[in-house]
Design a protein around this motif. Structure first.
Motif, PDB file in Angstrom:
ATOM      1  N   LYS A 637      61.532  99.929  48.642  1.00  0.00           N
ATOM      2  CA  LYS A 637      62.925 100.310  48.894  1.00  0.00           C
ATOM      3  C   LYS A 637      63.019 101.218  50.125  1.00  0.00           C
ATOM      4  O   LYS A 637      63.909 101.066  50.971  1.00  0.00           O
ATOM      5  CB  LYS A 637      63.499 101.007  47.668  1.00  0.00           C
ATOM      6  CG  LYS A 637      64.979 101.411  47.783  1.00  0.00           C
ATOM      7  CD  LYS A 637      65.470 101.972  46.461  1.00  0.00           C
ATOM      8  CE  LYS A 637      66.954 102.330  46.537  1.00  0.00           C
ATOM      9  NZ  LYS A 637      67.219 103.447  47.438  1.00  0.00           N
ATOM     10  N   GLN A 638      62.097 102.179  50.235  1.00  0.00           N
ATOM     11  CA  GLN A 638      62.082 103.056  51.406  1.00  0.00           C
ATOM     12  C   GLN A 638      61.813 102.264  52.686  1.00  0.00           C
ATOM     13  O   GLN A 638      62.412 102.539  53.737  1.00  0.00           O
ATOM     14  CB  GLN A 638      61.012 104.143  51.224  1.00  0.00           C
ATOM     15  CG  GLN A 638      61.360 105.160  50.136  1.00  0.00           C
ATOM     16  CD  GLN A 638      60.226 106.134  49.872  1.00  0.00           C
ATOM     17  OE1 GLN A 638      59.059 105.820  50.122  1.00  0.00           O
ATOM     18  NE2 GLN A 638      60.551 107.306  49.341  1.00  0.00           N
ATOM     19  N   MET A 639      60.928 101.286  52.605  1.00  0.00           N
ATOM     20  CA  MET A 639      60.641 100.451  53.774  1.00  0.00           C
ATOM     21  C   MET A 639      61.865  99.628  54.152  1.00  0.00           C
ATOM     22  O   MET A 639      62.186  99.475  55.345  1.00  0.00           O
ATOM     23  CB  MET A 639      59.445  99.543  53.487  1.00  0.00           C
ATOM     24  CG  MET A 639      58.121 100.289  53.333  1.00  0.00           C
ATOM     25  SD  MET A 639      56.767  99.210  52.802  1.00  0.00           S
ATOM     26  CE  MET A 639      56.674  98.084  54.181  1.00  0.00           C
ATOM     27  N   ALA A 640      62.570  99.118  53.141  1.00  0.00           N
ATOM     28  CA  ALA A 640      63.760  98.305  53.410  1.00  0.00           C
ATOM     29  C   ALA A 640      64.855  99.135  54.074  1.00  0.00           C
ATOM     30  O   ALA A 640      65.634  98.627  54.890  1.00  0.00           O
ATOM     31  CB  ALA A 640      64.273  97.695  52.100  1.00  0.00           C
ATOM     32  N   GLU A 641      64.904 100.429  53.741  1.00  0.00           N
ATOM     33  CA  GLU A 641      65.899 101.308  54.359  1.00  0.00           C
ATOM     34  C   GLU A 641      65.481 101.769  55.761  1.00  0.00           C
ATOM     35  O   GLU A 641      66.231 102.477  56.430  1.00  0.00           O
ATOM     36  CB  GLU A 641      66.113 102.544  53.470  1.00  0.00           C
ATOM     37  CG  GLU A 641      66.784 102.225  52.141  1.00  0.00           C
ATOM     38  CD  GLU A 641      66.871 103.452  51.250  1.00  0.00           C
ATOM     39  OE1 GLU A 641      66.261 104.495  51.613  1.00  0.00           O
ATOM     40  OE2 GLU A 641      67.536 103.392  50.203  1.00  0.00           O
ATOM     41  N   GLY A 642      64.273 101.387  56.182  1.00  0.00           N
ATOM     42  CA  GLY A 642      63.804 101.755  57.531  1.00  0.00           C
ATOM     43  C   GLY A 642      63.371 103.202  57.656  1.00  0.00           C
ATOM     44  O   GLY A 642      63.400 103.763  58.753  1.00  0.00           O
ATOM     45  N   GLN A 643      62.946 103.799  56.543  1.00  0.00           N
ATOM     46  CA  GLN A 643      62.574 105.217  56.584  1.00  0.00           C
ATOM     47  C   GLN A 643      61.291 105.478  57.386  1.00  0.00           C
ATOM     48  O   GLN A 643      61.068 106.592  57.854  1.00  0.00           O
ATOM     49  CB  GLN A 643      62.402 105.751  55.155  1.00  0.00           C
ATOM     50  CG  GLN A 643      63.660 105.718  54.314  1.00  0.00           C
ATOM     51  CD  GLN A 643      64.753 106.641  54.857  1.00  0.00           C
ATOM     52  OE1 GLN A 643      64.473 107.609  55.556  1.00  0.00           O
ATOM     53  NE2 GLN A 643      66.007 106.313  54.555  1.00  0.00           N
TER      54      GLN A 643
END
Length: 677
Positions: A637-643
């Motif tokens: 999820k964090q990767m999908a948000e581009g964090q």
């Protein structure tokens, strides 16, 4: 102006590069550099060498020293004869004789006794009596100055106090006045005083004049005559001719035109060396290159080492190995990494190769020392490790020096143990690295492993305050620190930095500890009386409060970065969903953390660790498969948000981090392997 503002970082680096190059070239000696390298006992590698001009062949320092020692050995010392003392003694003889030898004076042989005494007194003061004994051979020729006249005599002709006593006793015992011996001894005891002393000033001046006449050359070489042929061994007179040519070439007076060309040459070479350092940082250490303070710090250290070494070469070249050049890689490794430390060290040694004597030997020794420094020092914050590393560095210096000496001289009998002592002193000077690191931290705002170790102490004031005001948050921070440290070790990130960042990342929760789940008791939830927007603001503000507390307690900026980025720009999703239930026009920006997003491997690891550890508390009846799915879901999820877009962490490293999290959480919950039914 807008373009200048955008490129201000590059403009600053360009100015820093120009200033550093100018300063180094300015302190360099501006004489010519002999273009041939040669080693005693090795074949001449170049074409036949012919003399470009007439020059004298210099003697070796040993030969000059031997000539001076021979002159000092054969020099004639000057002694001063005080005639006043001698004349006063002779004039007082009659009166003293009458008082000490009254019976003899009144007898019929009184005149003969007086004559005996006068003759003995004249013999005593013929060459005089010494005020003190000197370390000269009795046959050593001396000059005895009597007024304006100098007489050449042997040192043994001057009487010492012992010889004076022996002379008086002998002459009296062999005379007819032996029975009056005590009276004669008392007579001469009253009369005789030392009247000869060494004229040190005149003696040393005469010796210096003779030494100044010592020839430092033997023969000469005419222009265009052959000095050495290709393949000929460099030794004996050939070696002296080459040394003399090199010395003459480097010391000759240059014209303005030649001087400017020499400056241009130095400028190009020094600029190339510094440019390679900047290009290395730009290609392999982009984060350092983009930080002007860190680039300035690296260039500053290079300048310090170059300036100190150049000044030592200029005023006392023999002490060159006392300069602790190994401090440079030690300092840079403490703040950055081994590769930066070694590359910078090599560039610095190459620059110094232009000015140091025996440049090949110096370069070899220093590069080897730099490599040993990088390979041997680990966990520099441990004092024992530093002492062991310094011992190994010094040992390698000494072994390499002895090896070069064997190549040059072919025996160990002529080893200069003073140089070995210089290596030991240089090693001891390297121990100054710890106070130097502390000073650099304060001046440049950097953080070393030593400071990180101090900050990781859970008994520190700030962490003790956190454990008192928000014990749940403190426990959460410890768990995050352990997980994050293991993940950092797995992918080769700075584990100590991650651990310290994790310990302090939630200190902002001390402002309102009961509004965070881990600090709440079973009696109630403080958010029940607040709107979702108000609750979200309190949750989000813990980042801002954390930064304020950190700055107030003077935490380093690198630690404050973890506080700023550990939530990135993520959303407080629980309260956002709660607000959407009652308000369709909700703005997601009101429920997002201000950021910035993580911008390094370490800050990215902390973000993942914090989210996984906090969310793991919500797991009921956790199993291995449930934990695996849970970790994958949160981090994906964090990767999908581009964090993680701004951090230099790779997909492979993220997968490795996930495996560590799964293993750690499994151990925390004491899970066993699930066997199929």
């Amino acid at each position: 102006m807008n373009q200048l503002y955008k490129n201000q970082s590059y403009i600053y680096k360009a100015l820093l590069f120009i200033c550093a190059s100018f300063l180094i070239v300015y302190i360099f000696p501006k004489g010519g550099v002999f273009k041939y390298e040669f080693t005693k006992g090795k074949p001449w590698q170049y074409d036949n060498l012919y003399a470009p001009f007439d020059f004298a062949i210099a003697k070796t320092p040993e030969e000059v020293a031997a000539d001076k020692a021979k002159i000092a050995e054969n020099s004639i010392p000057y002694f001063e004869y005080d005639t006043v003392i001698a004349n006063r003694a002779k004039q007082a003889f009659s009166e003293t004789f009458a008082s000490n030898l009254k019976v003899l004076d009144l007898s019929s042989s009184g005149d003969q006794a007086r004559l005996f005494g006068r003759v003995l007194l004249n013999d005593i003061y013929r060459y005089g009596v010494l005020e003190e004994r000197y370390a000269y051979d009795e046959k050593r020729q001396i000059y005895l100055n009597k007024g304006n006249q100098a007489e050449a005599v042997s040192y043994g002709q001057l009487l010492t106090s012992d010889q004076l006593t022996s002379l008086i006793n002998s002459r009296i015992d062999n005379s007819e006045y032996a029975k009056f011996k005590n009276g004669f001894i008392a007579l001469f005891y009253d009369l005789v005083s030392p009247n000869v002393r060494l004229n040190r000033e005149l003696t040393e001046s005469s010796l210096q004049n003779e030494i100044d006449k010592v020839l430092t050359t033997r023969g000469s070489v005419s222009k265009n005559s052959r000095i050495i042929a290709k393949g000929e061994v460099v030794e004996g007179i050939k070696l002296q001719m080459l040394i003399s040519l090199k010395s003459e070439y480097e010391s000759q007076v240059w014209s303005d035109k030649n001087f400017y060309w020499i400056v241009v040459g130095y400028s190009v070479l020094v600029s190339l060396a510094l440019l390679m350092l900047l290009l290395f940082l730009r290609k392999y250490r982009k984060d350092i290159f983009d930080n002007n303070a860190q680039v300035t710090f690296i260039i500053f250290n290079v300048l310090v080492m170059v300036i100190v070494t150049t000044l030592v070469v200029k005023y006392k070249a023999n002490y060159i190995y006392i300069v602790p050049l190994s401090i440079l890689p030690l300092v840079l490794k403490a703040f950055f990494d081994s590769r930066v430390g070694l590359f910078t060290h090599v560039i610095t040694v190459l620059i110094l190769g232009f000015v140091v004597p025996n440049s090949y030997e110096y370069t070899f020794l220093q590069i080897i020392a730099g490599i040993v420094t990088i390979l041997t020092i680990s966990e520099s914050f441990r004092r024992a490790n530093l002492f062991l590393s310094v011992g190994q560095i010094t040992t390698n210096y000494i072994l390499a020096y002895i090896a070069f000496h064997l190549i040059h001289e072919g025996n160990v009998n002529t080893i200069d143990w003073t140089t070995v002592l210089f290596f030991v002193l240089g090693g001891l000077a390297t121990l100054m690295v710890h106070p130097l690191i502390y000073a650099y931290e304060k001046i440049f705002g950097l953080v070393s492993d030593v400071s990180l170790l101090e900050l990781s102490d859970t008994n520190s004031k700030l962490l003790k305050e956190l454990s008192d005001k928000a014990p749940g948050t403190f426990h959460h921070s410890l768990n995050v620190a352990n997980i994050a440290e293991a993940a950092a070790n797995e992918i080769g990130a700075n584990s100590m930095l991650v651990r310290v960042g994790a310990l302090y990342h939630d200190i902002g929760k001390m402002a309102n500890p009961t509004f965070f789940t881990e600090n709440q008791s079973a009696s109630g939830n403080a958010h029940d009386v607040l709107s979702a927007k108000e609750s979200a603001k309190i949750i989000i503000d813990h980042v801002i409060r954390g930064v304020e507390i950190a700055k107030r307690n003077k935490l380093p900026d690198r630690i404050i970065d973890f506080i700023r980025t550990h939530h990135g720009t993520s959303t407080v999703y629980y309260f956002y969903s709660k607000e959407k239930e009652v308000n369709d026009n909700v703005l997601i920006q009101d429920f997002q953390y201000p950021g910035p997003k993580p911008f390094s491997k370490e800050t990215a690891i902390l973000m993942m660790s914090d989210s996984v550890e906090a969310a793991s508390k919500s797991l009921k009846n956790p199993t291995s498969s449930l934990i695996d799915t849970f970790v994958e879901k949160i981090i994906n999820k964090q990767m999908a948000e581009g964090q993680f877009l701004n951090s230099n962490i790779t997909f492979k490293e993220i997968q490795q981090v996930k495996k560590v999290f799964k293993r750690k959480l499994t151990n925390i919950y004491h899970l066993r392997i699930e066997y199929p039914e």
